[in-house]
Design a protein around this motif. Structure first.
Motif, PDB file in Angstrom:
ATOM      1  N   GLY A  96     -12.017   9.665 -18.318  1.00 33.72           N
ATOM      2  CA  GLY A  96     -11.091  10.590 -18.961  1.00 33.72           C
ATOM      3  C   GLY A  96     -10.529  11.606 -17.986  1.00 33.72           C
ATOM      4  O   GLY A  96      -9.338  11.938 -18.024  1.00 33.72           O
ATOM      5  N   VAL A  97     -11.383  12.087 -17.085  1.00 35.02           N
ATOM      6  CA  VAL A  97     -10.939  13.056 -16.072  1.00 35.02           C
ATOM      7  C   VAL A  97      -9.929  12.420 -15.119  1.00 35.02           C
ATOM      8  O   VAL A  97      -8.877  12.994 -14.822  1.00 35.02           O
ATOM      9  N   LEU A  98     -10.234  11.221 -14.631  1.00 31.80           N
ATOM     10  CA  LEU A  98      -9.345  10.540 -13.687  1.00 31.80           C
ATOM     11  C   LEU A  98      -7.986  10.239 -14.305  1.00 31.80           C
ATOM     12  O   LEU A  98      -6.960  10.252 -13.617  1.00 31.80           O
ATOM     13  N   LEU A  99      -7.985   9.988 -15.606  1.00 33.16           N
ATOM     14  CA  LEU A  99      -6.742   9.648 -16.302  1.00 33.16           C
ATOM     15  C   LEU A  99      -6.003  10.871 -16.830  1.00 33.16           C
ATOM     16  O   LEU A  99      -4.861  10.768 -17.282  1.00 33.16           O
ATOM     17  N   GLY A 100      -6.675  12.030 -16.808  1.00 30.44           N
ATOM     18  CA  GLY A 100      -6.066  13.239 -17.359  1.00 30.44           C
ATOM     19  C   GLY A 100      -5.978  13.217 -18.872  1.00 30.44           C
ATOM     20  O   GLY A 100      -5.103  13.865 -19.460  1.00 30.44           O
ATOM     21  N   LEU A 101      -6.859  12.480 -19.527  1.00 30.81           N
ATOM     22  CA  LEU A 101      -6.869  12.404 -20.988  1.00 30.81           C
ATOM     23  C   LEU A 101      -7.619  13.597 -21.570  1.00 30.81           C
ATOM     24  O   LEU A 101      -8.788  13.832 -21.234  1.00 30.81           O
ATOM     25  N   TYR A 115     -18.106   1.771 -17.455  1.00 33.49           N
ATOM     26  CA  TYR A 115     -17.574   2.649 -18.499  1.00 33.49           C
ATOM     27  C   TYR A 115     -16.475   3.581 -18.004  1.00 33.49           C
ATOM     28  O   TYR A 115     -15.714   4.118 -18.810  1.00 33.49           O
ATOM     29  N   VAL A 116     -16.349   3.748 -16.691  1.00 34.38           N
ATOM     30  CA  VAL A 116     -15.125   4.363 -16.171  1.00 34.38           C
ATOM     31  C   VAL A 116     -13.963   3.440 -16.526  1.00 34.38           C
ATOM     32  O   VAL A 116     -12.930   3.864 -17.043  1.00 34.38           O
ATOM     33  N   ASN A 117     -14.156   2.152 -16.273  1.00 34.39           N
ATOM     34  CA  ASN A 117     -13.130   1.177 -16.626  1.00 34.39           C
ATOM     35  C   ASN A 117     -12.869   1.154 -18.126  1.00 34.39           C
ATOM     36  O   ASN A 117     -11.732   0.964 -18.564  1.00 34.39           O
ATOM     37  N   ALA A 118     -13.902   1.353 -18.940  1.00 35.84           N
ATOM     38  CA  ALA A 118     -13.724   1.345 -20.395  1.00 35.84           C
ATOM     39  C   ALA A 118     -12.745   2.429 -20.833  1.00 35.84           C
ATOM     40  O   ALA A 118     -11.964   2.227 -21.772  1.00 35.84           O
ATOM     41  N   ALA A 119     -12.787   3.594 -20.163  1.00 37.59           N
ATOM     42  CA  ALA A 119     -11.827   4.661 -20.471  1.00 37.59           C
ATOM     43  C   ALA A 119     -10.406   4.217 -20.117  1.00 37.59           C
ATOM     44  O   ALA A 119      -9.451   4.471 -20.857  1.00 37.59           O
ATOM     45  N   PHE A 120     -10.268   3.525 -18.970  1.00 41.14           N
ATOM     46  CA  PHE A 120      -8.957   2.997 -18.569  1.00 41.14           C
ATOM     47  C   PHE A 120      -8.483   1.943 -19.574  1.00 41.14           C
ATOM     48  O   PHE A 120      -7.291   1.862 -19.896  1.00 41.14           O
ATOM     49  N   GLU A 121      -9.410   1.133 -20.052  1.00 46.44           N
ATOM     50  CA  GLU A 121      -9.087   0.120 -21.061  1.00 46.44           C
ATOM     51  C   GLU A 121      -8.590   0.786 -22.340  1.00 46.44           C
ATOM     52  O   GLU A 121      -7.601   0.348 -22.946  1.00 46.44           O
ATOM     53  N   LEU A 122      -9.281   1.852 -22.754  1.00 46.49           N
ATOM     54  CA  LEU A 122      -8.883   2.570 -23.967  1.00 46.49           C
ATOM     55  C   LEU A 122      -7.480   3.152 -23.811  1.00 46.49           C
ATOM     56  O   LEU A 122      -6.675   3.107 -24.749  1.00 46.49           O
ATOM     57  N   LYS A 123      -7.175   3.687 -22.624  1.00 45.12           N
ATOM     58  CA  LYS A 123      -5.845   4.247 -22.407  1.00 45.12           C
ATOM     59  C   LYS A 123      -4.768   3.179 -22.580  1.00 45.12           C
ATOM     60  O   LYS A 123      -3.705   3.438 -23.166  1.00 45.12           O
ATOM     61  N   GLU A 124      -5.025   1.969 -22.083  1.00 42.10           N
ATOM     62  CA  GLU A 124      -4.050   0.893 -22.256  1.00 42.10           C
ATOM     63  C   GLU A 124      -3.850   0.565 -23.733  1.00 42.10           C
ATOM     64  O   GLU A 124      -2.730   0.272 -24.170  1.00 42.10           O
ATOM     65  N   GLN A 125      -4.931   0.627 -24.513  1.00 42.37           N
ATOM     66  CA  GLN A 125      -4.805   0.365 -25.949  1.00 42.37           C
ATOM     67  C   GLN A 125      -4.020   1.470 -26.647  1.00 42.37           C
ATOM     68  O   GLN A 125      -3.249   1.208 -27.576  1.00 42.37           O
ATOM     69  N   ILE A 126      -4.220   2.708 -26.200  1.00 43.93           N
ATOM     70  CA  ILE A 126      -3.452   3.827 -26.750  1.00 43.93           C
ATOM     71  C   ILE A 126      -1.973   3.663 -26.419  1.00 43.93           C
ATOM     72  O   ILE A 126      -1.102   3.790 -27.287  1.00 43.93           O
ATOM     73  N   THR A 182      -6.499  11.489  -3.834  1.00 38.98           N
ATOM     74  CA  THR A 182      -6.267  12.927  -3.663  1.00 38.98           C
ATOM     75  C   THR A 182      -6.916  13.764  -4.753  1.00 38.98           C
ATOM     76  O   THR A 182      -6.964  14.991  -4.645  1.00 38.98           O
ATOM     77  N   GLN A 183      -7.402  13.109  -5.805  1.00 41.10           N
ATOM     78  CA  GLN A 183      -8.005  13.853  -6.913  1.00 41.10           C
ATOM     79  C   GLN A 183      -9.319  14.503  -6.496  1.00 41.10           C
ATOM     80  O   GLN A 183     -10.066  13.978  -5.671  1.00 41.10           O
ATOM     81  N   SER A 184      -9.590  15.638  -7.101  1.00 42.40           N
ATOM     82  CA  SER A 184     -10.881  16.307  -6.936  1.00 42.40           C
ATOM     83  C   SER A 184     -11.545  16.398  -8.300  1.00 42.40           C
ATOM     84  O   SER A 184     -10.894  16.178  -9.332  1.00 42.40           O
ATOM     85  N   LEU A 185     -12.815  16.697  -8.295  1.00 39.27           N
ATOM     86  CA  LEU A 185     -13.570  16.742  -9.550  1.00 39.27           C
ATOM     87  C   LEU A 185     -14.172  18.127  -9.720  1.00 39.27           C
ATOM     88  O   LEU A 185     -15.027  18.545  -8.941  1.00 39.27           O
ATOM     89  N   SER A 186     -13.702  18.834 -10.734  1.00 39.58           N
ATOM     90  CA  SER A 186     -14.312  20.121 -11.059  1.00 39.58           C
ATOM     91  C   SER A 186     -15.555  19.863 -11.908  1.00 39.58           C
ATOM     92  O   SER A 186     -15.863  18.718 -12.245  1.00 39.58           O
ATOM     93  N   LYS A 187     -16.261  20.885 -12.252  1.00 39.36           N
ATOM     94  CA  LYS A 187     -17.485  20.733 -13.037  1.00 39.36           C
ATOM     95  C   LYS A 187     -17.168  20.064 -14.366  1.00 39.36           C
ATOM     96  O   LYS A 187     -16.393  20.585 -15.165  1.00 39.36           O
ATOM     97  N   PRO A 188     -17.755  18.891 -14.622  1.00 42.44           N
ATOM     98  CA  PRO A 188     -17.418  18.174 -15.859  1.00 42.44           C
ATOM     99  C   PRO A 188     -17.963  18.873 -17.095  1.00 42.44           C
ATOM    100  O   PRO A 188     -18.992  19.554 -17.050  1.00 42.44           O
TER     101      PRO A 188
END
Length: 360
Positions: free
Chosen positions: A214-219, A175-186, A258-264
């Motif tokens: 969504g976080v990794l993609l900046g969406l 489902y991380v990939n699903a977010a990437f898939e959605l971005k391609e559709q957008i 290089t990305q970091s993850l703040s509190k989701p």
């Protein structure tokens, strides 16, 4: 979508080091629900049709199982043991997809409210060749799991335990990939970027994966989970922990990351559970009716129905915005198969499920 997944394009070492088998037909389509928009007088209403991911058995479990079964192959497993409620969609999806890959599936199923959907899933578990065990109390579940694990281990059939819902950091990559898939559709103009995405939250894998993607993609979009299980299994802390574990998994295989993850930001709605896991609600029944009447969608009353009810409530008084419902139920029609199989073909311990009165 053939070849490399969108996630792998950004993090190619994951494809190299984390095994996966292809089970789904990608991308799952997005569709605007114009009838629902008119009925609600709202902004744009869309749906992501993961129910159409596979002609064998669709729904959100397909994305998870691609990584689960890929891992099982690498480990040399022959027998897959999992747990779930009597009507578990995860258990059924595992039985359906593992059979085609040559695995034996062993399902340890515990009580939940009796319904037509529960009975259908039990018959389909049998149809897909699963070995079925009924745990009539929760205390028996681990005992049966250990017993079956040892039995197959000693017989040389290499068992592997799959947790309830199939939710692990590895499977959450689906489902991380699903977010990437959605971005391609957008980006391809198939739909605008959603402001809000609604998903059922049972064990949290679907929700956690979309949040992290969504976080990794900046969406800038809100992922809203609707609790359809119990707070002991799905809560904000557990979703947050799964997001972090999955992020660390990606980072482990992406040394240049290089990305970091703040509190989701975890938005989990608990007000639609009512009596608890597996119980239909009046709001869910009405949501099922509206989905079928306005858009011809097939959802059910305990998981997607509760999430769709929350989705409807949320957008009723919001005339602006883009709202996306992520459809996680299976839409493959098994009605003819179910009609051909009598319940007495199942193990005797399940007979009472078919002879006792329905709970709803």
């Amino acid at each position: 979508m053939e070849g490399t997944l969108p996630l792998f394009k950004s993090y190619p070492r994951i494809e190299k080091y984390i095994p996966r088998v292809m089970l789904g037909n990608y991308p799952s389509p997005v569709k605007r629900l114009s009838g629902l928009e008119r009925a609600l007088g709202s902004g744009e209403v869309w749906i992501k049709r993961d129910d159409l991911l596979s002609g064998i058995y669709g729904g959100n479990k397909v994305r998870k199982l691609e990584f689960i079964l890929g891992d099982a192959i690498i480990r040399g497993a022959k027998t897959l043991i999992t747990v779930g409620g009597l009507g578990s969609n995860h258990a059924l999806a595992l039985a359906a997809h593992s059979r085609d890959l040559g695995f034996k599936s062993v399902l340890v199923l515990f009580n939940q409210p009796n319904s037509y959907q529960v009975r259908k899933n039990l018959i389909l578990d049998f149809y897909f060749g699963a070995e079925m065990h009924y745990a009539d109390s929760y205390l028996k579940v681990p005992l049966i799991v250990v017993r079956e694990f040892l039995k197959y281990l000693l017989s040389g059939n290499r068992p592997l335990y799959i947790p309830a819902g199939g939710t692990t950091p590895i499977s959450t990559l689906g489902y991380v990939n699903a977010a990437f898939e959605l971005k391609e559709q957008i980006e391809g103009g198939e739909m605008p970027k959603p402001d809000y995405i609604f998903v059922p939250a049972g064990t949290g894998g679907t929700m956690a994966g979309l949040i992290l993607g969504g976080v990794l993609l900046g969406l800038d979009m809100k992922i809203i989970g609707v609790n359809v299980s119990t707070k002991l299994i799905i809560n904000r802390f557990m979703v947050s922990r799964l997001v972090n574990k999955t992020f660390n998994l990606i980072k482990r295989y992406s040394p240049n990351m290089t990305q970091s993850l703040s509190k989701p930001d975890i938005i989990l709605l608990d007000g639609y559970i009512e009596k608890g896991y597996g119980h239909a609600t009046q709001k869910a029944k009405e949501a099922v009716r509206i989905a079928a009447l306005e858009e011809g969608l097939c959802i059910e009353e305990t998981y997607t129905g509760k999430a769709f009810a929350a989705f409807l409530d949320f957008i009723k008084n919001r005339p602006k915005g883009v709202f996306l419902f992520w459809h996680t139920f299976n839409s493959v029609d098994f009605s003819e198969t179910i009609e051909r199989i009598d319940y007495w073909s199942l193990p005797k311990e399940f007979y009472n499920i078919f002879t006792c009165p329905l709970d709803y």
